[in-house]
Design a protein around this motif. Structure first.
Motif, PDB file in Angstrom:
ATOM      1  N   GLY A   1       5.886  -1.261   1.062  1.00  0.00           N
ATOM      2  CA  GLY A   1       6.253  -2.427   0.292  1.00  0.00           C
ATOM      3  C   GLY A   1       6.427  -2.287  -1.206  1.00  0.00           C
ATOM      4  O   GLY A   1       6.965  -3.193  -1.835  1.00  0.00           O
ATOM      5  N   PHE A   2       5.986  -1.211  -1.823  1.00  0.00           N
ATOM      6  CA  PHE A   2       6.172  -1.061  -3.265  1.00  0.00           C
ATOM      7  C   PHE A   2       7.641  -0.773  -3.579  1.00  0.00           C
ATOM      8  O   PHE A   2       8.311  -0.031  -2.850  1.00  0.00           O
ATOM      9  N   SER A   3       8.121  -1.322  -4.696  1.00  0.00           N
ATOM     10  CA  SER A   3       9.484  -1.032  -5.145  1.00  0.00           C
ATOM     11  C   SER A   3       9.532   0.361  -5.768  1.00  0.00           C
ATOM     12  O   SER A   3       8.502   0.936  -6.135  1.00  0.00           O
TER      13      SER A   3
ATOM     14  N   GLY B   1       7.273   4.499  -9.430  1.00  0.00           N
ATOM     15  CA  GLY B   1       7.400   5.338 -10.627  1.00  0.00           C
ATOM     16  C   GLY B   1       6.234   5.132 -11.577  1.00  0.00           C
ATOM     17  O   GLY B   1       5.684   6.105 -12.117  1.00  0.00           O
ATOM     18  N   LYS B   2       5.839   3.890 -11.772  1.00  0.00           N
ATOM     19  CA  LYS B   2       4.697   3.597 -12.655  1.00  0.00           C
ATOM     20  C   LYS B   2       3.404   4.139 -12.066  1.00  0.00           C
ATOM     21  O   LYS B   2       2.553   4.666 -12.786  1.00  0.00           O
ATOM     22  N   ILE B   3       3.263   4.022 -10.753  1.00  0.00           N
ATOM     23  CA  ILE B   3       2.058   4.538 -10.093  1.00  0.00           C
ATOM     24  C   ILE B   3       1.977   6.051 -10.246  1.00  0.00           C
ATOM     25  O   ILE B   3       0.930   6.597 -10.603  1.00  0.00           O
ATOM     26  N   VAL B   4       3.073   6.744  -9.991  1.00  0.00           N
ATOM     27  CA  VAL B   4       3.085   8.208 -10.122  1.00  0.00           C
ATOM     28  C   VAL B   4       2.731   8.623 -11.542  1.00  0.00           C
ATOM     29  O   VAL B   4       1.937   9.547 -11.749  1.00  0.00           O
TER      30      VAL B   4
ATOM     31  N   GLU C   1       0.848  -1.190   0.000  1.00  0.00           N
ATOM     32  CA  GLU C   1       0.000   0.000   0.000  1.00  0.00           C
ATOM     33  C   GLU C   1       0.882   1.237   0.000  1.00  0.00           C
ATOM     34  O   GLU C   1       1.943   1.256   0.623  1.00  0.00           O
ATOM     35  N   ALA C   2       0.426   2.259  -0.702  1.00  0.00           N
ATOM     36  CA  ALA C   2       1.095   3.559  -0.694  1.00  0.00           C
ATOM     37  C   ALA C   2       0.033   4.638  -0.665  1.00  0.00           C
ATOM     38  O   ALA C   2      -1.086   4.442  -1.142  1.00  0.00           O
TER      39      ALA C   2
END
Length: 82
Positions: free
Chosen positions: A51-53, A58-61, A32-33
């Motif tokens: 926990g996200f790499s 970067g892909k989420i942003v 979760e972020a």
């Protein structure tokens, strides 16, 4: 908790009983972020990461930036002003 966007199997959620500033929770893959949106012009900013790499973040942003207007509209529809 309304899912307002899906990003490659991840859920982008705005909680109805949440607080300002405008932000979204991104969940999936056991991670979760939380990103502050900085509505209405952005850019989204990582507030918390569980926990996200760096690559995933970067892909989420990138996806949040691409959908920022809709996410801000969704936040405002649920909570009122940013």
């Amino acid at each position: 908790m309304p899912t307002v966007l899906s990003i490659s199997g991840l859920r982008v959620v705005i909680y109805p009983n949440d607080h300002r500033p405008a932000h979204v929770h991104v969940m999936g893959k056991g991670c979760e972020a939380v990103f502050n949106l900085h509505c209405p012009k952005g850019p989204p900013e990582l507030r918390e990461n569980y926990g996200f790499s760096a690559k995933d973040l970067g892909k989420i942003v990138d996806a949040l930036i691409a959908h920022l207007a809709a996410l801000c509209r969704d936040w405002r529809g649920i909570h009122g002003n940013y």
